[in-house]
Design a protein around this motif. Structure first.
Motif, PDB file in Angstrom:
ATOM      1  N   VAL A 233      -4.565  40.177  11.586  1.00 27.31           N
ATOM      2  CA  VAL A 233      -4.774  41.113  12.693  1.00 27.31           C
ATOM      3  C   VAL A 233      -5.719  40.464  13.697  1.00 27.31           C
ATOM      4  CG1 VAL A 233      -5.805  43.328  13.340  1.00 27.31           C
ATOM      5  CG2 VAL A 233      -4.351  43.179  11.321  1.00 27.31           C
ATOM      6  N   PRO A 234      -5.386  40.436  14.989  1.00 26.99           N
ATOM      7  CA  PRO A 234      -6.268  39.795  15.978  1.00 26.99           C
ATOM      8  C   PRO A 234      -7.603  40.515  16.113  1.00 26.99           C
ATOM      9  CG  PRO A 234      -4.446  40.926  17.058  1.00 26.99           C
ATOM     10  CD  PRO A 234      -4.146  40.946  15.604  1.00 26.99           C
ATOM     11  N   ILE A 235      -8.645  39.731  16.356  1.00 22.94           N
ATOM     12  CA  ILE A 235     -10.003  40.274  16.511  1.00 22.94           C
ATOM     13  C   ILE A 235     -10.495  40.007  17.925  1.00 22.94           C
ATOM     14  CG2 ILE A 235     -12.385  40.177  15.685  1.00 22.94           C
ATOM     15  CD1 ILE A 235     -11.253  39.032  13.045  1.00 22.94           C
ATOM     16  N   ILE A 236     -10.999  41.064  18.549  1.00 17.84           N
ATOM     17  CA  ILE A 236     -11.658  40.942  19.858  1.00 17.84           C
ATOM     18  C   ILE A 236     -13.142  41.171  19.618  1.00 17.84           C
ATOM     19  CG2 ILE A 236     -11.882  41.913  22.180  1.00 17.84           C
ATOM     20  CD1 ILE A 236      -8.967  42.943  21.813  1.00 17.84           C
ATOM     21  N   GLY A 237     -13.975  40.259  20.062  1.00 14.94           N
ATOM     22  CA  GLY A 237     -15.409  40.406  19.900  1.00 14.94           C
ATOM     23  C   GLY A 237     -16.059  40.874  21.194  1.00 14.94           C
ATOM     24  N   LEU A 238     -17.067  41.714  21.052  1.00 13.98           N
ATOM     25  CA  LEU A 238     -17.849  42.152  22.221  1.00 13.98           C
ATOM     26  C   LEU A 238     -19.312  41.968  21.852  1.00 13.98           C
ATOM     27  CD1 LEU A 238     -17.387  45.517  24.211  1.00 13.98           C
ATOM     28  CD2 LEU A 238     -19.519  44.248  24.057  1.00 13.98           C
ATOM     29  N   GLY A 239     -19.990  41.061  22.538  1.00 16.70           N
ATOM     30  CA  GLY A 239     -21.388  40.794  22.215  1.00 16.70           C
ATOM     31  C   GLY A 239     -22.083  39.974  23.267  1.00 16.70           C
ATOM     32  N   GLY A 240     -23.312  39.600  22.944  1.00 19.32           N
ATOM     33  CA  GLY A 240     -24.121  38.907  23.945  1.00 19.32           C
ATOM     34  C   GLY A 240     -24.342  37.444  23.667  1.00 19.32           C
ATOM     35  N   ASN A 241     -23.720  36.910  22.588  1.00 21.32           N
ATOM     36  CA  ASN A 241     -23.959  35.511  22.227  1.00 21.32           C
ATOM     37  C   ASN A 241     -22.623  34.794  22.051  1.00 21.32           C
ATOM     38  OD1 ASN A 241     -24.785  33.059  21.222  1.00 21.32           O
ATOM     39  ND2 ASN A 241     -25.793  33.883  19.393  1.00 21.32           N
TER      40      ASN A 241
END
Length: 372
Positions: A140-148
């Motif tokens: 399953v594809p993963i989308i990351g949301l973060g500051g680094n």
């Protein structure tokens, strides 16, 4: 006078004005974090490509019958829950999955066509990292949301949403600017998907049937109108005393409608275009005017006692009144009644007509104002 310090070494408030200035600084710092991200979306290739790819992955998942599984721990988890709520209300199928619960059985919520949106400002949150191998195993594809962008999460995901902030707002190192930006990015993502999938205001209203938003977008005049059986009506030749009696018998209608049943004298009254509407409970004859309590008061003040007995409905009615139809949005009817650019005072009622121009009832300003 207020006098206390933060951590005994930090800024000390000496007045209420200091508190307000400090609050303003927090809001401005958070606003700057959002503005900086918006500029990166326009100017930085990697930031732009990350956002575009995230939208593409979610769109592909939704088209295949999948959903967005949002996950995060702590403050990121709370922001994730809000993002899910926004997505659901704007037509994107989504659910929240807590990483710890996922590791203890809830991982089954992730299905083959889904996409995962993982939130972590550091990008190295332990609980989230422990979940990634299981998600990857499911392909399953993963989308990351973060500051680094150099974090473990950024390296493991297929698309990266740039939520970097230079610093948190205020003097206490609590998540502030970072969580505000993550929330704003989630809103942007949800609205991009809504527009891409042609999600309309009608769809939004259907997802909010119980609140004021739903009422504004769904409520029709037919849902609020007073039907002819309980709304007063008179002929143009009715005497003033009959008009007053009819008003007294039907107080909810805020006045009476003047109906002309003489086919030879009928003047067609233009009505707005509409879709098919029921002709039940309608009355033959043409609406030629309305008489309100204000009309009665004015005529009684201006007429001599002897002349009162010669007054007829046609003498005091407002001719060719503004009308609406049963399938008109109630909010549109309210705006018609309160439009100050057209008249000085609001209209207390509107006659409701069928598509063929027959009288069906009235809608009152009082009733509409209670709804909105």
């Amino acid at each position: 006078m207020i006098g206390y310090s933060l951590n005994n070494n930090d800024m000390k408030y000496t007045s209420k004005n200091d508190i307000l200035l400090d609050a303003s600084r927090v809001l401005m710092e958070e606003a700057r974090a959002i503005q900086a991200c918006a500029e990166r979306l326009q100017q930085h290739t990697e930031t732009r490509q990350g956002y575009e790819h995230a939208v593409e992955l979610i769109f592909k998942s939704l088209e295949a019958g999948g959903k967005v599984v949002v996950t995060g721990v702590g403050k990121s988890g709370k922001i994730g829950e809000k993002i899910v709520a926004t997505m659901l209300s704007t037509g994107t199928s989504a659910t929240f999955l807590h990483p710890v619960e996922a590791l203890h059985g809830d991982l089954g919520v992730i299905q083959v066509n889904d996409v995962v949106l993982a939130l972590s400002f550091s990008g190295n949150t332990e609980e989230l990292m422990a979940l990634l191998p299981s998600i990857k195993h499911r392909q399953v594809p993963i989308i990351g949301l973060g500051g680094n962008e150099k974090s473990k999460l950024a390296k493991e995901c297929q698309a990266w949403l740039d939520g970097h902030v230079d610093r948190e707002a205020g003097t206490v190192p609590a998540p502030t600017s970072s969580t505000t930006l993550a929330l704003a990015l989630g809103d942007a993502l949800a609205l991009s998907l809504a527009k891409l999938r042609s999600f309309s205001t009608d769809g939004f209203a259907l997802n909010h049937p119980g609140g004021s938003l739903g009422r504004r977008l769904l409520l029709k005049v037919s849902d609020t109108m007073i039907t002819t059986s309980v709304a007063g009506s008179v002929s143009p030749q009715a005497s003033l005393d009959l008009v007053i009696m009819e008003m007294t018998r039907h107080p909810k209608a805020s006045g009476v409608v003047v109906i002309d049943n003489d086919d030879e004298d009928m003047t067609m009254i233009p009505t707005p275009p509409c879709s098919t509407t029921s002709e039940d409970d309608s009355t033959d004859g043409q609406v030629v005017g309305v008489i309100t309590h204000g009309d009665i008061h004015r005529i009684l003040k201006s007429s001599d006692k002897d002349g009162i007995f010669n007054i007829r409905a046609a003498d005091i009615m407002t001719r060719n009144p503004i009308t609406c139809q049963s399938n008109t949005l109630a909010l549109d009817a309210l705006q018609l009644m309160t439009n100050k650019s057209l008249r000085e005072k609001s209209l207390p009622l509107l006659p409701v007509l069928t598509k063929s121009g027959r009288w069906q009832g009235v809608v009152t300003l009082k009733d509409l104002q209670e709804f909105f």
